[in-house]
Design an enzyme around this catalytic site. Structure first.
Site, PDB file in Angstrom:
ATOM      1  CD1 TRP A 162      -1.562  -2.269   2.022  1.00 47.20           C
ATOM      2  CD2 TRP A 162      -2.572  -1.589   0.047  1.00 47.20           C
ATOM      3  NE1 TRP A 162      -2.535  -3.323   1.691  1.00 47.20           N
ATOM      4  CE2 TRP A 162      -3.018  -2.929   0.555  1.00 47.20           C
ATOM      5  CE3 TRP A 162      -2.914  -1.174  -0.940  1.00 47.20           C
ATOM      6  CZ2 TRP A 162      -3.883  -3.706  -0.141  1.00 47.20           C
ATOM      7  CZ3 TRP A 162      -3.947  -1.784  -1.759  1.00 47.20           C
ATOM      8  CH2 TRP A 162      -4.566  -3.268  -1.430  1.00 47.20           C
TER       9      TRP A 162
ATOM     10  CE  LYS B 104      -7.473  -3.008   4.236  1.00 46.04           C
ATOM     11  NZ  LYS B 104      -7.278  -4.519   3.700  1.00 46.04           N
TER      12      LYS B 104
ATOM     13  CG  ASP C  14      -3.659   3.462   4.453  1.00 48.83           C
ATOM     14  OD1 ASP C  14      -4.565   3.173   4.935  1.00 48.83           O
ATOM     15  OD2 ASP C  14      -3.202   2.771   2.986  1.00 48.83           O
TER      16      ASP C  14
END
Length: 362
Positions: free
Chosen positions: A104, A197, A173
């Site tokens: 990511w 998530k 993030d």
């Protein structure tokens, strides 16, 4: 029915707290006496206004946010934030520092480069297949911001402590560990998390942005790609993902009223992760993939002695009622995602299954 539910270790979309699902079920056809489902009411109605205001208020209390921070609910997932952050907050002639700790982070760096802006990758753990979180990072004091990924779902690593960056704001993030532990929000310019998530269903991204960051937003950006568009309209410039925001609000309520806040949630998460890691550390059959001091409390990644045994493990685990234990397709192996909603009972049952499987196949 509750009795048919499995132990859910999916990495995302992932487990939601059972009380949240039950409240949704109970009120789905007639939300708050409206005579309509939450999926039918107007986002301009008093009913949804109460939902979004409560979601914001609970988020503020849980994270101890002061009035400088705006809580926004955006679409496009965390992936859209990879491009929105440099688009909005990286001025021409400036550079941003990025720490590359996995997939990511790599994607976020790519989005800065696509825009032709300057990115300095000041640290990376790619040299050892992202098995650790870098330390002693030489951040640039004149950087526009520092970007990190707080938890790495694929490689199973997590920042135990956030880096010291001086006056340079951190953009983080936090998709896979948001609301899993308390932290000081003040060094952060932007905190963002795809909800699916750890804090809700797919379809909404929570973005927390500090007031001074909004002053950086250029006027010549497309309307829907400007943070100010959403901060000025309380996330309702256009129709937000109402059901996803509602579910997220109920998760915040569960964290506050049932769990008792982030300190208690962190203690539970530490206990769950400890159970699993302690067992694997004593075993010669299972091998964790992340360095000990960089291990994630959210995503426990591990390997077995062979890929054939891993396939057998996943197959038998699925048959025994354990879902989502297959590692990410890019790395293989196994992974147990033990987010907030995955209980101690689920982890205990998984450890028991792993012991039995080892005895039969070790």
């Amino acid at each position: 029915m509750k009795e048919h539910r499995i132990y859910n270790f999916n990495a995302g979309p992932a487990a939601l707290p059972l009380p949240v699902l039950e409240e949704i079920q109970e009120n789905f056809l007639n939300f708050a006496g409206s005579g309509m489902s939450i999926t039918e009411i107007s986002h301009r109605s008093k009913w949804f206004d109460a939902v979004i205001e409560d979601a914001i208020a609970r988020t503020r209390r849980l994270l101890k946010l002061d009035d400088r921070f705006h809580v926004l609910f955006l679409q496009g997932g965390a992936s859209l934030q990879f491009c929105m952050i440099p688009m909005n907050l990286l001025p021409e002639g400036k550079a941003a520092d990025y720490v590359n700790t996995g997939t990511w982070s790599t994607k976020a760096i790519k989005e800065v480069k696509i825009q032709g802006k300057t990115v300095n990758v000041v640290a990376s753990s790619e040299d050892r297949d992202f098995a650790y979180i870098p330390k002693n990072i030489p951040f640039n004091p004149d950087a526009a911001y520092v970007h990190i990924t707080s938890n790495n779902t694929i490689k199973g690593t997590q920042w135990a402590e956030f880096p010291e960056t001086g006056s340079v704001p951190i953009m983080a993030d936090m998709s896979s560990d948001m609301m899993s532990r308390p932290f000081d929000p003040n060094p952060f310019g932007v905190i963002y998390a795809g909800a699916q998530k750890n804090i809700g269903p797919a379809g909404v991204c929570m973005v927390i942005i500090r007031e001074d960051m909004l002053a950086r937003v250029p006027q010549n950006l497309p309307t829907m790609l400007k943070y100010t568009t959403f901060s000025e309209k309380n996330s309702m410039f256009n129709t937000p993902p109402c059901f996803a925001v509602y579910t997220l609000q109920l998760v915040m309520k569960w964290l506050e009223e049932t769990v008792g806040g982030l300190d208690k949630m962190a203690a539970i998460n530490e206990k769950k992760a400890g159970m699993l890691y302690d067992f694997m550390d004593r075993s010669e059959f299972y091998r964790g993939t992340a360095d000990t001091d960089s291990r994630s409390r959210m995503n426990v990644t591990f390997r077995l002695p062979s890929e054939a045994l891993e396939q057998k493990f996943i197959q038998e685990a699925t048959q025994a009622g354990f879902g989502g234990l297959k590692g990410h397709r890019s790395v293989g192996g196994c992974r147990a995602s033990i987010y907030n909603a995955t209980g101690i009972d689920a982890v205990s049952a998984l450890v028991d299954f792993m012991k039995t499987f080892e005895k039969r196949n070790g």
